[in-house]
Design an enzyme around this catalytic site. Structure first.
Site, short mmCIF file in Angstrom:
data_model
loop_
_atom_site.label_atom_id
_atom_site.label_comp_id
_atom_site.label_asym_id
_atom_site.label_seq_id
_atom_site.Cartn_x
_atom_site.Cartn_y
_atom_site.Cartn_z
N THR A 1 0.85 -1.19 0.00
CA THR A 1 0.00 0.00 0.00
C THR A 1 0.88 1.24 0.00
OG1 THR A 1 -0.10 0.06 2.42
CG2 THR A 1 -1.84 -1.16 1.28
N VAL B 1 -3.20 0.93 -3.92
CA VAL B 1 -3.12 -0.36 -3.23
C VAL B 1 -2.86 -1.41 -4.31
CG1 VAL B 1 -4.28 -1.99 -1.71
CG2 VAL B 1 -4.77 0.45 -1.51
N ASP C 1 9.70 10.83 -8.97
CA ASP C 1 9.57 10.25 -7.62
C ASP C 1 10.52 9.06 -7.49
OD1 ASP C 1 8.60 10.02 -5.04
OD2 ASP C 1 7.00 8.65 -5.61
#
Length: 509
Positions: free
Chosen positions: A250, A255, A392
């Site tokens: 998660t 998820v 990221d």
């Protein structure tokens, strides 16, 4: 025999033998005292109406009777009993197996009867009119607020009266609050206790409503909302998936579930796949729009007022980014299917065991050195061949599988034409450089050297002053944005085959 010669036959009464009609008497005989005594003696043999069950029920054995009054009473009682039996059957049929039942008690003709062979004549516990455990209604004070006079006056503030009134007011609580049989026990609640119970019930109702709303309208951690669950069931029913096994991980945006692949007409489905379910709430990732609103691919479809549409664009963006990376042969998951905010991808791992993240794996110095150079090469490929900035990238989004570094989570990846692309690229370089330096890789570059190696901009490093370096990056982003606006939002510089940087300082001069 009459004059016509036909014998008159007296019709037989259906009520039994008919008593001979007494001869007519005169008015004087009717008024006589002897006749009055005779009528009184005859009436004394009949049971009174005040005790209808004394002898009438035993009269079923009597085959005939000479009293119309007794006969009428018997018929009425039989009719009432049949009416009650029918009403019980109707009540049972109407309620069925429902937990909440409707009583027809007020419509019954309550008459005592016994010796019934029907099982429906058993005690009906819904008949509360004669229930000895039924609580009596509390005595309420009149509108004037007191009762009695003088020393016997009782006001509405009396402790006993007020306590009983508070107990009766507990019936107004929510149905899920079990108050018990307080009235039957003559319970007396003080104002302090009643107010505490009332506040507790109100707080529980609000908490329950919040939990229900969150469950119905958002994808919680390790759980899915009913809409998402329905989409997953449809995938299984359509044969795309064999079954869904469980949650792998998660994060703030999604998820991930593991599943066994099925089949598709267009393309084969791997034996093991993952379902990336993007969360339908923006509480944990409120700055999503920063990565997507300035992307020319979605700028016309972006709407901050509709969170569900943003999630679907987010999933679609990751699908497009993975497709670009796959064409450049960058190790990454392969897209199988996109359905609204659910992205089905190939599974990186073996036998239901996912590949470990780079931060969790223990590697030798040689493998760690190889991982650094692989990460550097992947960043260069991503920037120069795919025209993407991961935005990221860190040890959390790089997996180690079969001796190679795999990139995942590219939903926030942007193109170099994005107004903040170089800032995000420098942040990725700083994360990668810091990680490998902490793991003891001597060949690991600094964040500034890694940025120049990936972008090819050759910004002077100097004494490694981050403030000046970032100022130069912001200036380049501004000039790049002006350049893109002049050439059109869908036109952006692409790296040449010779490895030239996609953005050259001073190109707009």
């Amino acid at each position: 025999m009459d004059q016509s010669g036909i014998t008159a036959v007296t019709p037989k009464s259906p009520w039994g033998s008919v008593a001979p009609v007494p001869p007519a008497c005169s008015l004087a005989d009717v008024m006589s005292e002897q006749l009055a005594k005779q009528l009184e003696e005859e009436n004394s043999h009949f049971p009174t109406l005040t005790d209808p069950g004394a002898d009438l029920l035993l009269s079923d054995e009597v085959s005939e009777t000479t009293s119309d009054l007794m006969l009428a009473q018997m018929l009425q009682m039989q009719f009432d009993r049949e009416f009650d039996d029918q009403l019980r059957r109707e009540e049972k049929k109407f309620n069925g197996d429902s937990k909440v039942s409707i009583s027809f008690e007020n419509y019954r003709m309550v008459h005592p009867y016994e010796d019934s062979d029907s099982s429906e004549d058993e005690v009906d516990w819904q008949d509360t009119r004669h229930d000895p455990y039924r609580a009596e209604k509390p005595q309420t004070t009149p509108r004037r607020g007191f009762t009695g006079k003088g020393k016997n006056i009782t006001t509405k503030h009396d402790e006993v009266t007020c306590g009983r009134k508070n107990t009766a007011r507990m019936d107004n609580f929510a149905p899920e609050v079990h108050v018990g049989d307080g009235l039957g026990m003559d319970l007396k609640l003080s104002n302090q206790v009643f107010n505490s119970l009332k506040q507790h019930c109100y707080s529980e109702q609000r908490r329950s409503a919040r939990l229900h709303d969150k469950k119905e309208h958002s994808t919680a951690e390790q759980a899915v909302d009913p809409r998402t669950r329905l989409l997953m069931y449809k995938m299984v029913n359509a044969g795309v998936l064999e079954n869904i096994n469980g949650c792998i991980s998660t994060g703030k945006e999604s998820v991930v579930f593991h599943a066994n692949g099925g089949s598709l007409e267009e393309q084969p489905v791997p034996d093991e796949v993952v379902l990336k379910v993007f969360k339908t709430t923006l509480n944990e990732f409120k700055n999503r729009d920063r990565y997507i609103k300035d992307d020319y691919r979605f700028i016309d479809r972006f709407s901050k007022l509709n969170p569900r549409k943003i999630i679907r664009l987010w999933a679609e963006k990751e699908m497009h980014n993975l497709s670009r990376m796959k064409k450049a042969e960058i190790p990454c998951p392969e897209v199988v299917l996109l359905k609204k905010h659910i992205l089905v991808m190939s599974f990186i791992g073996e036998d239901h065991v996912p590949a470990p993240k780079l931060k969790d794996v223990t590697l030798s110095s040689e493998d760690m050195k190889s991982a650094f150079y692989q990460a550097l090469h992947l960043m260069q490929q991503l920037y120069q061949e795919c025209n993407l900035v991961h935005a990221d990238l860190s040890e959390y989004n790089m997996l180690w599988h079969k001796g190679k570094v795999w990139l995942i989570d590219v939903s926030q990846s942007i193109e170099p034409t994005h107004p903040h692309a170089l800032e995000f690229l420098f942040r990725d370089c700083r994360n990668v450089s810091t990680f490998f330096q902490k793991r003891g890789v001597m060949e690991a570059m600094s964040a500034y050297e890694l940025f120049n190696a990936v972008s090819g901009l050759n910004i002077p490093i100097g004494e490694e002053d981050e403030a000046e370096f970032m100022a130069e990056i912001v200036a380049l982003e501004k000039r790049n944005e002006d350049h893109v606006q002049r050439r059109g939002k869908k036109s952006f510089p692409v790296a040449s085959r010779g490895g030239d940087p996609p953005l050259i300082p001073g190109a707009d001069d």
